[in-house]
Structure formats: C-alpha cells, structure tokens
Design an enzyme around this catalytic site. Sequence first.
Site, short mmCIF file in Angstrom:
data_model
loop_
_atom_site.label_atom_id
_atom_site.label_comp_id
_atom_site.label_asym_id
_atom_site.label_seq_id
_atom_site.Cartn_x
_atom_site.Cartn_y
_atom_site.Cartn_z
N LEU A 146 38.79 48.84 35.85
CA LEU A 146 39.84 49.46 35.86
C LEU A 146 39.64 50.67 34.65
CD1 LEU A 146 42.90 47.08 36.59
CD2 LEU A 146 41.65 48.54 37.97
N GLY A 147 38.94 50.23 33.81
CA GLY A 147 38.91 50.95 32.34
C GLY A 147 37.91 50.48 31.81
N GLY A 149 35.88 51.48 27.35
CA GLY A 149 35.81 52.12 26.38
C GLY A 149 35.28 51.33 24.96
N PHE A 151 36.89 49.76 23.19
CA PHE A 151 37.73 48.52 22.85
C PHE A 151 37.13 47.31 23.82
CE2 PHE A 151 39.66 50.64 26.50
CZ PHE A 151 39.86 49.71 27.39
N GLY A 152 36.53 47.83 24.77
CA GLY A 152 36.12 46.78 25.80
C GLY A 152 36.34 47.24 27.20
N SER A 153 36.65 46.61 28.15
CA SER A 153 36.68 46.85 29.45
C SER A 153 37.91 46.11 30.12
CB SER A 153 35.41 46.45 30.36
OG SER A 153 34.36 46.99 29.86
N LYS A 169 41.28 41.85 30.66
CA LYS A 169 40.94 42.47 29.47
C LYS A 169 39.59 41.91 28.75
CE LYS A 169 42.84 45.44 25.65
NZ LYS A 169 44.08 45.85 25.16
N ASP A 274 52.01 52.88 20.67
CA ASP A 274 51.27 53.76 21.16
C ASP A 274 51.96 54.10 22.66
OD1 ASP A 274 48.94 55.28 21.68
OD2 ASP A 274 47.80 53.49 22.47
#
Length: 404
Positions: A146-147, A149, A151-153, A169, A274
């Site tokens: 899904l994403g 970066g 920070f990880g995946s 995550k 955030d």
Amino acid sequence: MDVNSFEILHSLDFENDSEISSSNAEPNNGMGEDCRVTRGKRKASNKPESPRKRQRRTSGPTEVAVEAVTAKGAKRKASTERESPSKKQRGHSNSCDISEPSGVAVEDVTSSCGPSTSNQNDGSSSYSARTSRANFEAKYLQLDKLGEGGFGSVYAGCRKMDNLPVAIKHIPKADVESRSMVLNGKTYTVPLEVLLMLSVAHGPEESAAVSLLDWYDLDQEVLLVMERPASSVDLLNFLNDNGGPVEEDQAKNIMKQLVKATIQMHSEGVFHRDIKAENVLIETCSDVPRVRVIDFGCGCFAKKGSYSDFSGTSAYAPPEFYIRGKYKTGPTTVWQLGALLYELLEGYKQFTTTMFLRRKMQYSCEMRMLKVSRDCLDFLQRCLVLNPMDRITLEQMQRHPWLN
C-alpha cells in the site's frame, strides 16, 4: 500576538535559511536524528490524473526549506512540501518530549487493547511482542503493498482464520522508538507507536482510531498488524475523486467526527501530531461516511507544557513552531484540523503553514470567497488564528454553531 511578532511574520523569507536560523525566529526543532519530519508530496495514483490533482500538486511552494541541525552538528533541510505515505521520510527519535498518559493506567490500556475479533490476548500481555516470523506467516497472508518510504512499508493483508482485512506495517528496527515499562513485575520494551494505539483503542465500533491487532518484534524489523476497514479510502484520494470542493454538509460531518476523535485521543493522553488528509480514512459503506484516524508513527504522549522537537508533516506545523520554536498539544491539533478543513472547502490547493505566513492577507481573502455559510467561515478562521492563545480550542470547536 504582539506587534513585533506580527511584523516578524511578514518580514521573514521562509525560503532563506539564514533568516529562519537567526534571532528568535529559529525553531528549536532538532530536525536531525532527534526529530522525525515527514515531507508532503501527494500520493501517486494509477488513475489518469485529473486537472484538480495537477493543480494541487503544483500549488504552493515546491521547496520552502527550514534549516535543521543533526545530532552530529551537520545541517540539513526539511522541506514543507507535502509527501505521500509512500514517500515519507522518518528518522529515529531519541528525545521526544513524552510523559505517561494522564489518567490511563497500564492495566486500563491492557484491558482495551483492540477489537474483540482480534484474539490478541491469547495468554500473553498486549505489551509482549511475538518474535516468530513463522508465527506471523501462519496467522496472516500478506498481499499488495500500500505504501513505502523511509519509515518502512505498509501492505494489505488478511487474517487466515476468518479473512479479516488487515494492514501490515513493516518498520526497520533503527526507526523504532521504544519505551521500557514494568507490568506485574515484568519489564517490557514496547514501541511507542504500539503504546499510543493501545491507549486509544476502544474496539472497532467505538474508536475513531484504527485498532492494533498484533505486533511482532523480529530480528531486523517490527511488524504492526492493524485493522483495515473495508470500503475505505484515505481523505486525500477521497478529495481527488471528488474533483473539487466537498459540499459543506459533508465537510461538517467529517470535521465533527475528527474533533470528537482528537478530543478523545487527548483525554487518553495521546497527541497524534500529524493530522492530515493522508492520515484520515473515510469508510464509504454507509450513508454517513465514518472517519477513522491512522498512522500514529509521529505521535507521542500528551503533556501540558510545550514541545520544542517537531515530529510530523512540516507543511502543517503550527506557526508558533516557526516563530518561537515551541508548540503545544491542543493549539497544534486545532491548527491542523483548520488546515484540513481549508483543503476540503477550497478543493484544489494544498495548505502549507509557511505559505500562510507569507501570504496571510491572500489566504484571508480566499477564505472569505469560499462558498460556505457564515458559521462555517467563522469556524475556519478561528482555527487558523496565528496566536495560539487566541485560537479556538477543541472543546469550543465542538460547541461552535457550525457543528451544531
């Protein structure tokens, strides 16, 4: 805000690092290894790009830099340009100003650690991680990414026993901030993100925050397994699909739920830090879309005093952080909710705090030109007041005529 502070706002050039790092205008942010700052580009999509998406991507400054000092003394820049969850830059935070959540006992957190469907409490404490990858693979099926970066995946997945949709995550160990705590005479080392999610968990039917189902402490990474609401889309894609401003009643419904959710989080001693479109899910399976809050990776435990280290998306850092280098829980959350409401009602532009400071009069004119009710405009303008002492509070937002 006094006259001198107001004049500073209009004299600052936020693209000039030397001016930001001079005098009292320098935020004491420590945007190096002691601070996690996410940048703010938009999420990539496989769909044909709409005119609205192109406008949003090119609106505002593409590089409004804030000078920051790393732990080794070297300088680096953190852009306020927005970045999608697939491109977030996060670093390890060793000095986040946090305190234990007021009024939340360890035992209370343990007893409300997630939805009843999770079977999380199968003989082990919520604070005790599973450490076997084989155990994870036996219990969950990991699907599409899904994403991704710094920070990880994050991956979509499902729980094998009942096909419950989950989000998985993956966080590299180096990026995990943990806390040591003693429960029933035993010491546990628990990721801060896990503690925050457990603190705000009230079951899937009651909590605005997505629930944590499991977590795994493996050799090289930590895995968080969370609920993945069916028929949901993040608010950014919801806006893009809408192709323009949302209806005022729809914005009101979203904001009413977010105000209630953030008040609840603060009462549990959790400061998300955030709040933005990418971190809000909209469940679209009912007549009244339900709001869910995700990604507590930049959060901390709330305190009454000020913070000097900022963790979150710099585009939505409150103005007091840029002016004085300090910010507080309530006023920051209100500012971020105001920024989000502006994006919902304006429909095309991305909000950034630095652009607001440079073009305050232009923003004021744009807000007055929005096709919304007088109460809605008053609500928005009171959220985006520069002086945090004069900004509306979350409780006042909840009682405001627009939400009632």
